[in-house]
Motif scaffolding. Structure first.
Motif: not given
Length: 200
Positions: A65-82, A20-24, A1-7
């Protein structure tokens, strides 16, 4: 995929703060300091869009993170830190579970583990939860540049055994440093999105 825009579109701790739930959406989950932010930066060809930290457990929100207005990459909180309280751990668990169980446009959840080490019991619990919800059980083994390629198969066997994986081929080795397998991962993600659209 060519990344044209990412925010970075949204930073959320509560369900009402989600976009909104407008993107996968494809979400990533894993232990603190496993390299989720670094992987997202590598995937988006950006140096610091996703903020990395030398302090494990610092991310306590969901980052969309919204990518190319086509999808989102979602970073969930890390776990396991003592070095955090049980209350904080419970809060992070609640944030993750709320997202996983109420996000109808979520098409895949991917577990990240460190290629150099055997997954933890918490990783195993998270993997089992992901599978129970109905996702495919893809695992990204990060920091792959820290081991030789000749050790990939041994590492994959250790990961698969610990997590109880039926398909070892679902383990993808990834390096944010040399960006190896970025294109292959995008091919996989695009196939997921295409399949999702056909199912709608």
């Amino acid at each position: 995929m060519k990344i044209k825009k990412a925010d970075l579109e949204k930073v959320a701790a509560l369900r009402e703060q989600y976009p909104d739930m407008d993107l996968p959406e494809i979400a990533f989950v894993g232990r603190s300091n496993v390299g989720k932010s670094s992987m997202i930066n590598a995937m988006l060809n950006r140096k610091s869009l996703a903020k990395t930290s030398s302090t494990p457990g610092k991310t306590r929100t969901i980052n969309f993170y919204r990518v190319n207005d086509d999808l989102r990459l979602v970073d969930l909180p890390g776990y396991g830190y003592a070095k955090v309280s049980k209350k904080e751990k419970g809060s992070w668990s609640s944030i993750i579970n709320t997202y996983l169980n109420h996000r109808e446009n979520l098409i895949e959840v991917i577990l990240l583990v460190d290629a150099r080490h055997e997954p933890t019991d918490q990783d195993k619990q998270m993997f089992e939860a992901i599978r129970q919800i109905g996702y495919s059980g893809i695992v990204i083994a990060t920091k792959a540049d820290k081991i030789s390629k000749s050790k990939y198969n041994k590492s994959a066997n250790i990961i698969a055994k610990k997590l109880g994986m039926e398909v070892k081929e679902n383990i993808i080795f990834f390096s944010s440093t040399n960006k190896e397998y970025v294109d292959e991962l995008w091919d996989i993600f695009e196939d997921m999105i295409e399949f999702h659209r056909e199912e709608e």
